[in-house]
Design a protein around this motif. Structure first.
Motif, PDB file in Angstrom:
ATOM      1  N   ARG A   1       0.838  -1.185   0.000  1.00 38.02           N
ATOM      2  CA  ARG A   1       0.000   0.000   0.000  1.00 38.02           C
ATOM      3  C   ARG A   1       0.882   1.247   0.000  1.00 38.02           C
ATOM      4  N   LYS A   2       0.557   2.160  -0.859  1.00 41.79           N
ATOM      5  CA  LYS A   2       1.354   3.368  -1.051  1.00 41.79           C
ATOM      6  C   LYS A   2       0.958   4.447  -0.036  1.00 41.79           C
ATOM      7  N   ALA A   3       1.949   5.031   0.594  1.00 41.77           N
ATOM      8  CA  ALA A   3       1.679   6.110   1.551  1.00 41.77           C
ATOM      9  C   ALA A   3       1.420   7.409   0.796  1.00 41.77           C
ATOM     10  N   CYS A   4       0.400   8.139   1.208  1.00 40.08           N
ATOM     11  CA  CYS A   4       0.066   9.419   0.577  1.00 40.08           C
ATOM     12  C   CYS A   4       0.651  10.563   1.395  1.00 40.08           C
ATOM     13  N   PRO A   5       1.143  11.583   0.703  1.00 40.72           N
ATOM     14  CA  PRO A   5       1.653  12.741   1.437  1.00 40.72           C
ATOM     15  C   PRO A   5       0.516  13.474   2.140  1.00 40.72           C
ATOM     16  N   ASP A   6       0.841  14.119   3.253  1.00 43.16           N
ATOM     17  CA  ASP A   6      -0.159  14.906   3.959  1.00 43.16           C
ATOM     18  C   ASP A   6       0.218  16.386   3.875  1.00 43.16           C
ATOM     19  N   LYS A   7      -0.550  17.215   4.559  1.00 42.75           N
ATOM     20  CA  LYS A   7      -0.334  18.663   4.529  1.00 42.75           C
ATOM     21  C   LYS A   7       1.071  19.028   5.013  1.00 42.75           C
ATOM     22  N   ILE A   8       1.537  18.367   6.056  1.00 37.08           N
ATOM     23  CA  ILE A   8       2.866  18.662   6.601  1.00 37.08           C
ATOM     24  C   ILE A   8       3.943  18.317   5.568  1.00 37.08           C
ATOM     25  N   THR A   9       3.781  17.197   4.880  1.00 37.57           N
ATOM     26  CA  THR A   9       4.732  16.797   3.842  1.00 37.57           C
ATOM     27  C   THR A   9       4.804  17.853   2.745  1.00 37.57           C
ATOM     28  N   PHE A  10       3.634  18.274   2.252  1.00 40.49           N
ATOM     29  CA  PHE A  10       3.604  19.285   1.194  1.00 40.49           C
ATOM     30  C   PHE A  10       4.174  20.614   1.674  1.00 40.49           C
ATOM     31  N   ASN A  11       3.765  21.058   2.856  1.00 42.98           N
ATOM     32  CA  ASN A  11       4.257  22.339   3.379  1.00 42.98           C
ATOM     33  C   ASN A  11       5.775  22.325   3.544  1.00 42.98           C
ATOM     34  N   THR A  12       6.306  21.217   4.064  1.00 43.46           N
ATOM     35  CA  THR A  12       7.751  21.098   4.254  1.00 43.46           C
ATOM     36  C   THR A  12       8.482  21.111   2.910  1.00 43.46           C
ATOM     37  N   ALA A  13       7.991  20.332   1.962  1.00 37.96           N
ATOM     38  CA  ALA A  13       8.623  20.280   0.631  1.00 37.96           C
ATOM     39  C   ALA A  13       8.573  21.646  -0.046  1.00 37.96           C
ATOM     40  N   MET A  14       7.443  22.344   0.074  1.00 33.35           N
ATOM     41  CA  MET A  14       7.316  23.675  -0.535  1.00 33.35           C
ATOM     42  C   MET A  14       8.287  24.655   0.115  1.00 33.35           C
ATOM     43  N   LYS A  15       8.404  24.585   1.434  1.00 32.74           N
ATOM     44  CA  LYS A  15       9.301  25.500   2.144  1.00 32.74           C
ATOM     45  C   LYS A  15      10.763  25.238   1.771  1.00 32.74           C
ATOM     46  N   VAL A  16      11.146  23.981   1.718  1.00 38.81           N
ATOM     47  CA  VAL A  16      12.518  23.626   1.337  1.00 38.81           C
ATOM     48  C   VAL A  16      12.805  24.096  -0.095  1.00 38.81           C
ATOM     49  N   ALA A  17      11.885  23.830  -1.004  1.00 37.49           N
ATOM     50  CA  ALA A  17      12.072  24.250  -2.399  1.00 37.49           C
ATOM     51  C   ALA A  17      12.112  25.777  -2.516  1.00 37.49           C
ATOM     52  N   ALA A  18      11.260  26.447  -1.777  1.00 36.77           N
ATOM     53  CA  ALA A  18      11.218  27.915  -1.817  1.00 36.77           C
ATOM     54  C   ALA A  18      12.524  28.514  -1.316  1.00 36.77           C
ATOM     55  N   ASN A  19      13.158  27.857  -0.349  1.00 38.76           N
ATOM     56  CA  ASN A  19      14.421  28.355   0.209  1.00 38.76           C
ATOM     57  C   ASN A  19      15.644  27.908  -0.582  1.00 38.76           C
ATOM     58  N   ALA A  20      15.472  26.958  -1.482  1.00 36.82           N
ATOM     59  CA  ALA A  20      16.610  26.394  -2.210  1.00 36.82           C
ATOM     60  C   ALA A  20      17.190  27.388  -3.216  1.00 36.82           C
ATOM     61  N   LYS A  21      16.464  27.650  -4.265  1.00 41.61           N
ATOM     62  CA  LYS A  21      16.912  28.616  -5.266  1.00 41.61           C
ATOM     63  C   LYS A  21      15.711  29.090  -6.059  1.00 41.61           C
ATOM     64  N   LYS A  22      15.861  30.218  -6.700  1.00 41.11           N
ATOM     65  CA  LYS A  22      14.706  30.823  -7.345  1.00 41.11           C
ATOM     66  C   LYS A  22      14.155  30.015  -8.516  1.00 41.11           C
ATOM     67  N   GLU A  23      14.969  29.141  -9.092  1.00 36.93           N
ATOM     68  CA  GLU A  23      14.488  28.315 -10.204  1.00 36.93           C
ATOM     69  C   GLU A  23      13.450  27.283  -9.746  1.00 36.93           C
ATOM     70  N   GLU A  24      13.307  27.103  -8.446  1.00 39.80           N
ATOM     71  CA  GLU A  24      12.400  26.095  -7.910  1.00 39.80           C
ATOM     72  C   GLU A  24      10.940  26.560  -7.866  1.00 39.80           C
ATOM     73  N   ILE A  25      10.628  27.749  -8.333  1.00 40.52           N
ATOM     74  CA  ILE A  25       9.252  28.263  -8.252  1.00 40.52           C
ATOM     75  C   ILE A  25       8.271  27.352  -9.002  1.00 40.52           C
ATOM     76  N   SER A  26       8.685  26.808 -10.134  1.00 32.20           N
ATOM     77  CA  SER A  26       7.767  25.928 -10.869  1.00 32.20           C
ATOM     78  C   SER A  26       7.494  24.653 -10.070  1.00 32.20           C
ATOM     79  N   PHE A  27       8.501  24.153  -9.355  1.00 31.58           N
ATOM     80  CA  PHE A  27       8.320  22.974  -8.498  1.00 31.58           C
ATOM     81  C   PHE A  27       7.374  23.294  -7.345  1.00 31.58           C
ATOM     82  N   VAL A  28       7.529  24.471  -6.752  1.00 32.94           N
ATOM     83  CA  VAL A  28       6.647  24.901  -5.656  1.00 32.94           C
ATOM     84  C   VAL A  28       5.208  24.987  -6.163  1.00 32.94           C
ATOM     85  N   ASN A  29       5.022  25.563  -7.353  1.00 27.47           N
ATOM     86  CA  ASN A  29       3.680  25.660  -7.935  1.00 27.47           C
ATOM     87  C   ASN A  29       3.079  24.282  -8.198  1.00 27.47           C
ATOM     88  N   LYS A  30       3.903  23.346  -8.682  1.00 25.80           N
ATOM     89  CA  LYS A  30       3.421  21.983  -8.932  1.00 25.80           C
ATOM     90  C   LYS A  30       3.000  21.311  -7.621  1.00 25.80           C
TER      91      LYS A  30
END
Length: 112
Positions: A1-30
């Motif tokens: 059974r596949k684990a689904c991401p939750d709100k904390i997973t998405f928020n953390t990934a978005m925050k990390v990507a947002a802090n990484a580099k400016k080219e990551e904006i498309s990843f944050v939007n996705k």
């Protein structure tokens, strides 16, 4: 059974990507799109702050201001929101009743 991401997973990934580099904006939007529309997880203020941070980091002040206005207007004038704003980003255009309860916090104001 596949684990689904939750709100904390998405928020953390978005925050990390947002802090990484400016080219990551498309990843944050996705991530935001997947969270809200694929997994149907309602964004919270942490989600919108990560999105706001990403737009600020990539020097897209217009989108950052749209998100801030969306949060501010939804909270203070939610029934007039769509009439007052001609340009919307995807998040603002597809506002739900649940989004209306999201209020800017101290982090939001600090980012702006």
């Amino acid at each position: 059974r596949k684990a689904c991401p939750d709100k904390i997973t998405f928020n953390t990934a978005m925050k990390v990507a947002a802090n990484a580099k400016k080219e990551e904006i498309s990843f944050v939007n996705k991530l935001f799109y997947k969270m809200k529309y694929i997994y149907q997880i309602l964004p919270d203020i942490y989600t919108y702050n990560a999105l706001l941070s990403a737009y600020i980091k990539c020097n897209n002040e217009e989108k950052a201001l749209e998100i801030f206005k969306f949060l501010y207007n939804n909270n203070n004038h939610h029934h007039h929101h769509h009439q007052n704003n001609k340009k919307h980003d995807k998040a603002a255009t597809n506002a739900t009743l649940e989004d209306i309860n999201i209020k800017p916090d101290i982090v939001t104001y600090h980012l702006i």
